[in-house]
Design an enzyme around this catalytic site. Structure first.
Site, mmCIF file in Angstrom:
data_model
loop_
_atom_site.group_PDB
_atom_site.id
_atom_site.type_symbol
_atom_site.label_atom_id
_atom_site.label_comp_id
_atom_site.label_asym_id
_atom_site.label_seq_id
_atom_site.Cartn_x
_atom_site.Cartn_y
_atom_site.Cartn_z
ATOM 1 C CG HIS A 95 -11.418 8.294 -5.368
ATOM 2 N ND1 HIS A 95 -12.148 7.344 -4.804
ATOM 3 C CD2 HIS A 95 -10.326 8.676 -5.393
ATOM 4 C CE1 HIS A 95 -10.500 6.740 -3.955
ATOM 5 N NE2 HIS A 95 -10.120 7.418 -4.361
ATOM 6 C CD GLU A 166 -6.422 6.120 -6.938
ATOM 7 O OE1 GLU A 166 -5.860 6.696 -6.088
ATOM 8 O OE2 GLU A 166 -7.752 6.455 -6.524
HETATM 9 P P1 13P Z 1 -4.208 4.940 -0.291
HETATM 10 O O1 13P Z 1 -3.068 5.567 -0.675
HETATM 11 O O2 13P Z 1 -4.975 5.690 1.156
HETATM 12 O O3 13P Z 1 -4.178 3.431 -0.793
HETATM 13 O O4 13P Z 1 -5.595 5.441 -0.442
HETATM 14 C C1 13P Z 1 -5.405 5.650 -2.466
HETATM 15 C C2 13P Z 1 -6.095 7.058 -3.576
HETATM 16 O O5 13P Z 1 -7.447 6.315 -2.809
HETATM 17 C C3 13P Z 1 -5.587 7.854 -3.648
HETATM 18 O O6 13P Z 1 -6.430 8.719 -4.037
#
Ligand code: 13P
Length: 253
Positions: A95, A166
């Protein structure tokens, strides 16, 4: 492992305290159906994992991280084998918050993919470009590098993989990436994954997913689900997302 599609993954981060974990699951069970819960994966904190597992033995669970090491002399680390033993099917790896705040390197992330796979967990591998990389047109360079380092050499037993796209600039913000960006990037990641000898692979999107953005994002091609941060911290809002995805899935069948 068979992966439900679409998948809606709750990344609790540090947003759900241990003291609220039991209540969260009770509420989630009340508000959703067993069929809809097949689309859900919950990633509690390490300390909440066993609490969640005790309340509901059928929920799909994952950890937010795992150790890069297999030998015992790593004080404070959580081995992938323990994560599997406690009843998880998945481990989130790489992450961007861990890359940024915990200094995780590509090398370490690859070692984690190896450990998770060896333990029988399906890795949820996070990749994403930051704002600067996007601005200077280096998004694909960044993503390709993250994918290559995390997956090469490919662990022999890796038969299932989830890639979470992401974009770092969307995480924690007020707006998700645009449908154009998600479509283009997922198509490109799909082409890369299809060239690898991995039997089952899914691509999920993460970054500011909420009730407003979810329906459109889940309809886009090559989007197999979402990874949700803030909107998963209250059982009520996460339940609404799960039900929306499930209803949509049923209509599509
Ligand atoms: P948010 O949905 O709070 O933007 O976070 C996304 C995230 O980091 C999921 O792993």
């Amino acid at each position: 492992m068979i992966l439900s599609n679409p998948l809606i993954i709750a990344n609790w981060k540090m947003g759900v305290p241990c003291s609220e974990a039991r209540g969260w699951v009770d509420q989630f069970e009340k508000l959703t159906t067993p069929a809809s819960r097949k689309h859900a994966v919950i990633l509690p904190s390490f300390l909440s994992l066993s609490i969640v597992r005790q309340v509901d033995r059928a929920l799909f669970l994952g950890s937010q991280d795992c150790s890069a090491f297999g030998e015992p002399a790593h004080t404070g680390s959580i081995p992938a084998t323990d994560i599997k033993e406690i009843g998880c099917q998945y481990a989130l790896i790489g992450h961007s918050e861990r890359r940024r705040w915990n200094g995780e390197t590509d090398e370490l992330i690859h070692a984690k993919v190896i450990q998770a796979t060896a333990a029988g967990l399906t890795p949820i591998l996070c990749i994403g470009e930051d704002a600067q990389q996007r601005k200077i047109g280096k998004t694909k360079v960044a993503l390709r590098s993250q994918l290559r380092h995390a997956l090469q050499p490919l662990p022999e037993k890796l038969t299932a993989l989830i890639v979470a796209y992401e974009p770092v600039w969307a995480i924690g913000g007020s707006a998700a990436a645009s449908p154009t960006i998600i479509t283009e990037t997922h198509r490109w990641i799909r082409q890369i994954l299809d060239r690898l000898p991995i039997k089952h692979s899914l691509i999920v999107y993460g970054g500011a997913v909420d009730e407003m953005t979810l329906p459109l994002i889940c309809q886009l091609p090559n989007v197999n689900g979402v990874l949700v941060g803030r909107a998963s911290w209250k059982a009520e809002s996460f339940s609404r997302l799960v039900l929306a995805v499930h209803d949509k899935g049923s209509r599509l069948v």
